[in-house]
Design a protein around this motif. Structure first.
Motif, PDB file in Angstrom:
ATOM      1  N   LYS A  32      81.051  84.235  73.693  1.00  0.00           N
ATOM      2  CA  LYS A  32      80.328  85.114  72.776  1.00  0.00           C
ATOM      3  C   LYS A  32      79.931  84.326  71.531  1.00  0.00           C
ATOM      4  O   LYS A  32      80.792  83.864  70.783  1.00  0.00           O
ATOM      5  CB  LYS A  32      81.168  86.325  72.369  1.00  0.00           C
ATOM      6  N   ALA A  33      78.636  84.182  71.348  1.00  0.00           N
ATOM      7  CA  ALA A  33      78.145  83.470  70.173  1.00  0.00           C
ATOM      8  C   ALA A  33      78.361  84.317  68.917  1.00  0.00           C
ATOM      9  O   ALA A  33      78.372  85.551  68.987  1.00  0.00           O
ATOM     10  CB  ALA A  33      76.657  83.159  70.334  1.00  0.00           C
ATOM     11  N   PRO A  34      78.550  83.680  67.773  1.00  0.00           N
ATOM     12  CA  PRO A  34      78.777  84.436  66.533  1.00  0.00           C
ATOM     13  C   PRO A  34      77.594  85.332  66.187  1.00  0.00           C
ATOM     14  O   PRO A  34      76.435  84.921  66.298  1.00  0.00           O
ATOM     15  CB  PRO A  34      78.965  83.337  65.470  1.00  0.00           C
ATOM     16  N   SER A  35      77.894  86.558  65.778  1.00  0.00           N
ATOM     17  CA  SER A  35      76.856  87.492  65.360  1.00  0.00           C
ATOM     18  C   SER A  35      76.508  87.264  63.898  1.00  0.00           C
ATOM     19  O   SER A  35      77.163  86.481  63.192  1.00  0.00           O
ATOM     20  CB  SER A  35      77.344  88.928  65.549  1.00  0.00           C
ATOM     21  N   ILE A  36      75.480  87.964  63.434  1.00  0.00           N
ATOM     22  CA  ILE A  36      75.090  87.857  62.024  1.00  0.00           C
ATOM     23  C   ILE A  36      76.215  88.378  61.135  1.00  0.00           C
ATOM     24  O   ILE A  36      76.499  87.803  60.077  1.00  0.00           O
ATOM     25  CB  ILE A  36      73.786  88.640  61.777  1.00  0.00           C
ATOM     26  N   SER A  37      76.875  89.453  61.559  1.00  0.00           N
ATOM     27  CA  SER A  37      77.962  90.002  60.748  1.00  0.00           C
ATOM     28  C   SER A  37      79.100  88.997  60.621  1.00  0.00           C
ATOM     29  O   SER A  37      79.777  88.930  59.589  1.00  0.00           O
ATOM     30  CB  SER A  37      78.467  91.319  61.342  1.00  0.00           C
ATOM     31  N   GLU A  38      79.333  88.206  61.670  1.00  0.00           N
ATOM     32  CA  GLU A  38      80.383  87.184  61.606  1.00  0.00           C
ATOM     33  C   GLU A  38      79.983  86.024  60.703  1.00  0.00           C
ATOM     34  O   GLU A  38      80.834  85.429  60.042  1.00  0.00           O
ATOM     35  CB  GLU A  38      80.726  86.728  63.023  1.00  0.00           C
ATOM     36  N   THR A  39      78.686  85.722  60.653  1.00  0.00           N
ATOM     37  CA  THR A  39      78.212  84.734  59.688  1.00  0.00           C
ATOM     38  C   THR A  39      78.502  85.208  58.266  1.00  0.00           C
ATOM     39  O   THR A  39      78.984  84.444  57.420  1.00  0.00           O
ATOM     40  CB  THR A  39      76.694  84.506  59.847  1.00  0.00           C
ATOM     41  N   LEU A  40      78.233  86.493  58.021  1.00  0.00           N
ATOM     42  CA  LEU A  40      78.481  87.053  56.680  1.00  0.00           C
ATOM     43  C   LEU A  40      79.975  87.054  56.359  1.00  0.00           C
ATOM     44  O   LEU A  40      80.375  86.717  55.239  1.00  0.00           O
ATOM     45  CB  LEU A  40      77.913  88.472  56.609  1.00  0.00           C
ATOM     46  N   ASP A  41      80.797  87.436  57.334  1.00  0.00           N
ATOM     47  CA  ASP A  41      82.249  87.434  57.111  1.00  0.00           C
ATOM     48  C   ASP A  41      82.749  86.027  56.784  1.00  0.00           C
ATOM     49  O   ASP A  41      83.601  85.853  55.904  1.00  0.00           O
ATOM     50  CB  ASP A  41      82.976  87.970  58.342  1.00  0.00           C
ATOM     51  N   TRP A  42      82.232  85.042  57.494  1.00  0.00           N
ATOM     52  CA  TRP A  42      82.658  83.662  57.280  1.00  0.00           C
ATOM     53  C   TRP A  42      82.273  83.184  55.888  1.00  0.00           C
ATOM     54  O   TRP A  42      83.080  82.612  55.158  1.00  0.00           O
ATOM     55  CB  TRP A  42      82.065  82.766  58.359  1.00  0.00           C
TER      56      TRP A  42
END
Length: 313
Positions: A259-269
């Motif tokens: 599972k590639a990182p989602s946009i929300s995971e980019t924001l969380d990171w």
């Protein structure tokens, strides 16, 4: 002479640029393709079928579109085994039973003088309209969108998870903007809802459904758009760190992942790195925080094996 009704002009998009501007005003940074699709869907009154991998903002687009058009947001989450009753309506049997108990004296009066069970049942059947009326109707998302006193947007989320039989039922609703309740008859929409259907391509959808919808494919955003999203949502994150996070996420997505990182995971990171007072991405920082952007251990191990490329991206 009465002034002209400006309601349609206020609620509808006037141009593709207006659609993009109003989506951005509610926090959704669209691409030209997205802005064009939502403008046409609004003006043509057609559903949009939004396809693409999980985590690219399909559901978020529906929420933003409802806000931009000043419409109520109604969501139907699809899953295997979803049927009409759960999507359309149910009868509140507990409430009907309570009313039966409260009205038992009246029911006794109705059956007084009958000589057989069949005759008593016929008398009671004449009162069905009392118990099968809108008073006891429990609308589910599709009927809620039809009955809404104000314009609404209906999100049919992950339609590919529902069974083909449910998809066929949905076609009728989308075509007629009306639903049939056997006890009440046909109920037409008070306001034709805007409809967005999303799909993660878990199965192939029917040609009939695709013909009734405008098609929009959303992929992971390019680096420039994703950087704009990060800077818009997280102004406290420095430009340098935001750029490094976006580049690192792009490098991670290039790996063969479950599972590639989602946009929300980019924001969380990005937000987590800011809270950790990280000024830049180093291999050590990436290694310590990979669990924030990847959700499967196998994916994390693959990323660890490529730490230098990710940190230097």
């Amino acid at each position: 002479m009465s002034p002209p009704d400006l309601t349609p002009a206020i609620r509808s998009f006037t141009s593709v640029e207006d659609a993009a501007r109003r989506l951005e005003a509610v926090g959704y940074l669209s691409s030209p393709e997205i802005a064009t699709a939502v403008f046409l869907a609004d003006r043509m009154n057609k559903p949009i079928l939004v396809e693409g991998p999980a985590g690219v903002g399909k559901t978020e687009l529906a929420r933003a579109l409802a806000l931009a058009l000043d419409r109520g947001f109604i969501r139907l989450q699809c899953y295997e085994g979803l049927d009409e009753a759960k999507a359309l309506y149910e009868w509140e049997y507990a409430k009907q039973l309570l009313y039966t108990q409260l009205l038992k004296d009246k029911i006794g009066e109705m059956t007084q003088g009958t000589k057989t069970l069949a005759e008593a049942a016929d008398r009671l059947a004449s009162g069905d309209a009392v118990f099968f009326s809108e008073r006891f109707l429990l609308p589910r998302p599709i009927l809620q969108a039809q009955l809404s006193d104000t314009p609404s947007l209906l999100l049919v989320d992950e339609i590919d998870k529902a069974d083909p039989e449910f998809e066929a039922f949905l076609l009728e609703v989308l075509s007629d903007n009306a639903v049939t309740v056997p006890e009440l008859g046909t109920i037409k929409a008070k306001h034709i809802p805007r409809v967005i259907l999303t799909s993660n391509n878990a199965r192939e959808l029917s040609d009939a459904l695709k013909r009734r919808c405008l098609h929009l494919h959303i992929d992971f955003p390019d680096r420039e758009r994703e950087l704009r999203i990060v800077r818009s949502r997280l102004p406290e994150v420095s430009q340098v760190l935001a750029e490094q996070v976006v580049e690192a996420v792009a490098a991670i997505r290039a790996l063969d992942l479950k599972k590639a990182p989602s946009i929300s995971e980019t924001l969380d990171w990005a937000q987590s790195l800011a809270l950790l007072n990280a000024e830049s991405l180093t291999a050590d920082v990436v290694a310590a925080t990979l669990n924030l952007v990847l959700k499967y251990e196998g994916d994390i191990e693959k990323a660890r094996a490529n730490l230098p490329q990710i940190a230097q991206a």
